[in-house]
Motif scaffolding. Sequence first.
Motif, short mmCIF file in Angstrom:
data_model
loop_
_atom_site.label_atom_id
_atom_site.label_comp_id
_atom_site.label_asym_id
_atom_site.label_seq_id
_atom_site.Cartn_x
_atom_site.Cartn_y
_atom_site.Cartn_z
N SER A 184 11.72 54.10 5.91
CA SER A 184 10.84 54.06 6.96
C SER A 184 9.50 54.77 6.26
O SER A 184 9.55 55.70 5.39
CB SER A 184 11.04 54.95 8.07
N GLY A 185 8.36 54.05 6.58
CA GLY A 185 6.90 54.57 6.01
C GLY A 185 6.83 55.97 6.57
O GLY A 185 6.26 56.78 5.61
N ALA A 186 6.87 56.06 7.78
CA ALA A 186 6.48 57.85 7.99
C ALA A 186 7.47 58.58 8.03
O ALA A 186 8.62 58.20 8.37
CB ALA A 186 5.96 57.63 9.67
N PRO A 187 7.32 59.92 7.51
CA PRO A 187 8.55 60.99 7.39
C PRO A 187 9.08 61.36 8.74
O PRO A 187 8.12 61.46 9.74
CB PRO A 187 7.76 62.09 6.83
N ASP A 188 10.10 61.21 9.02
CA ASP A 188 10.72 61.55 10.15
C ASP A 188 12.52 61.92 9.90
O ASP A 188 12.70 62.21 8.89
CB ASP A 188 10.96 60.26 11.08
N PHE A 189 12.94 62.20 10.85
CA PHE A 189 14.49 62.48 10.77
C PHE A 189 15.35 61.92 12.15
O PHE A 189 14.62 61.64 13.14
CB PHE A 189 14.52 63.97 10.73
N LYS A 190 16.76 61.85 11.76
CA LYS A 190 17.37 61.33 12.81
C LYS A 190 18.39 62.38 13.02
O LYS A 190 18.91 62.94 11.96
CB LYS A 190 17.70 60.13 12.35
N VAL A 191 18.84 62.58 14.35
CA VAL A 191 19.81 63.44 14.71
C VAL A 191 21.08 62.52 14.91
O VAL A 191 21.00 61.87 15.73
CB VAL A 191 19.69 64.29 16.05
N ILE A 192 22.16 63.03 14.24
CA ILE A 192 23.47 62.20 14.50
C ILE A 192 24.63 63.21 14.71
O ILE A 192 24.97 64.25 14.20
CB ILE A 192 23.88 61.58 13.16
N VAL A 193 25.49 62.99 15.86
CA VAL A 193 26.27 63.77 16.38
C VAL A 193 27.60 63.10 16.69
O VAL A 193 27.71 61.89 17.23
CB VAL A 193 25.98 64.44 17.74
N LYS A 194 28.74 63.37 15.85
CA LYS A 194 30.01 62.57 15.94
C LYS A 194 31.05 63.63 16.47
O LYS A 194 30.98 64.71 16.02
CB LYS A 194 30.30 62.13 14.82
N PRO A 195 32.02 63.11 17.20
CA PRO A 195 32.06 62.03 18.05
C PRO A 195 31.19 62.11 19.26
O PRO A 195 30.52 62.69 19.28
CB PRO A 195 33.46 61.78 18.22
N SER A 196 31.12 60.78 19.68
CA SER A 196 30.22 60.62 21.06
C SER A 196 30.78 61.39 22.23
O SER A 196 30.26 61.76 23.11
CB SER A 196 30.02 59.11 21.48
N SER A 197 32.16 61.69 22.19
CA SER A 197 32.77 62.40 23.24
C SER A 197 34.07 63.06 22.72
O SER A 197 34.73 62.55 21.98
CB SER A 197 33.23 61.41 24.49
N ARG A 198 34.30 64.15 23.45
CA ARG A 198 35.57 64.87 23.27
C ARG A 198 36.28 65.11 24.64
O ARG A 198 35.49 65.31 25.63
CB ARG A 198 35.43 66.04 22.48
N THR A 199 37.60 65.06 24.67
CA THR A 199 38.26 65.82 25.77
C THR A 199 39.08 66.86 25.57
O THR A 199 40.13 66.65 24.64
CB THR A 199 39.04 64.25 26.52
N VAL A 200 39.08 67.74 26.11
CA VAL A 200 40.09 68.99 25.88
C VAL A 200 40.50 69.65 27.16
O VAL A 200 40.05 69.22 28.39
CB VAL A 200 39.12 70.12 25.12
N MET A 201 41.47 70.53 27.10
CA MET A 201 41.80 71.25 28.40
C MET A 201 41.30 72.49 28.31
O MET A 201 40.94 72.96 27.31
CB MET A 201 43.50 71.42 28.23
N PRO A 202 41.23 73.13 29.46
CA PRO A 202 40.55 74.62 29.49
C PRO A 202 41.45 75.45 28.60
O PRO A 202 42.57 75.51 28.45
CB PRO A 202 40.80 75.03 30.88
N GLY A 203 40.46 76.14 27.75
CA GLY A 203 41.10 77.16 26.82
C GLY A 203 41.13 76.28 25.30
O GLY A 203 41.44 77.12 24.15
#
Length: 408
Positions: free
Chosen positions: A155-174
């Motif tokens: 890309s010509g203009a300096p920039d950054f991208k935020v990447i978070v993986k995975p897109s979802s998580r499922t957990v039980m309380p605790g």
Amino acid sequence: MRRRVSLVFLIVFLIALPLAMPAILPSSGLFFGKLHEEFGLSYQPSTEDGSERQEPDFTISLDPQSLTVYAGETASFKVIITTSGGFSATLKFSVSGVPPATLHEFKATPTALLFKVYTTGSTPAGTYNITITATGGGKTHRASALLTVLSPGDSGAPDFKVIVKPSSRTVMPGETANFTISFVPIGGFSSSVKYTVSGIPPGSYFEVDREDSKIILKIVTTGATPQGVYKIKITGTGGGKKHTEEVTLIVGSATTTKTTTSGIEEFSASVMPATLRVDPGDSGAITVKVSGREFDKSVMIRVLELPPGVTAVADINNTKPDFVSLVRVTVPPDTAPGTYKLGIKVMGGGIEKEYSVTLIISGAETSAPITGTASQPSQTTQTGTSMAAAFDFSLTVSPQSLSLQKGG
């Protein structure tokens, strides 16, 4: 007389020819098919009632037909198979044109067949024509799609991208949900990035660990965390740029069926401890808890990225929830000291969950994890600072000096 006999013979032949045709020309259409091959004639086999007989067949297509990712990201294509004429044969797939320095796999979900290409930082930039060939029932068909891989400096203009993986998580309380946050520089971006985390559920807090240039966000729920679906937002700001990435955290209940947002029955899993220390010649255990009594598929546990010679065996595996499995990690006596990141994959019914455990073999130097926690239960936004290619914290200790007196 001879002319009369010839004429009679000709008349008899013309009358008998239509009656003899079904025996001469098979009803399967093989004769006309041969004509089609040699002379270009067209023929469609017919049923007894005269309607066209549809031959069993299938088609294959990819969606999308073109996709662009940065090196280090994952490209996902949906493989669409459409059958006709009662086609029911098993299909085998082969792939060509995949970029170098990548991994790829077919992944079946409850609703679709996906083809995933995992690019790395070493994947060369360029456009690749990926072709998937499907074969079965005597039929072979192909579908192609274009994958464009960009380097961070495309890309010509300096920039950054935020990447978070995975897109979802499922957990039980605790339980604890882990997300990996990456700030990818684009176009020579080198500014410091400040980030905020918002949307943390009530009755929970988060911790942050550093792993190379990535941030491991650990959202720790408690028994007081309400059941529900929470949208966690990670916002990065720096160099005049601001970007936000959103992920989903599903907190279930021990008395309810776990479901995804699409209503598909699911299971939950937790892995403990986050760090396992084992001496050479000894062994340690990782506890994997799988819950979801309404989930009627067997769940399998796999341990990935083991150091050479190290083994991991689960005492309970490939069974239906609920169950608790002890994964015995055995380290040979001659294993070199070091710190290793193990991947724990829990999968079943087309659903996969991935976790990580740090294995420390004695003798390796380690640093204490860097954490940040909410100071008040109602506080749901936290801040931190990171570089696009590095990550750091500033800490303040108060008081700066402390005196102790005996008996005081």
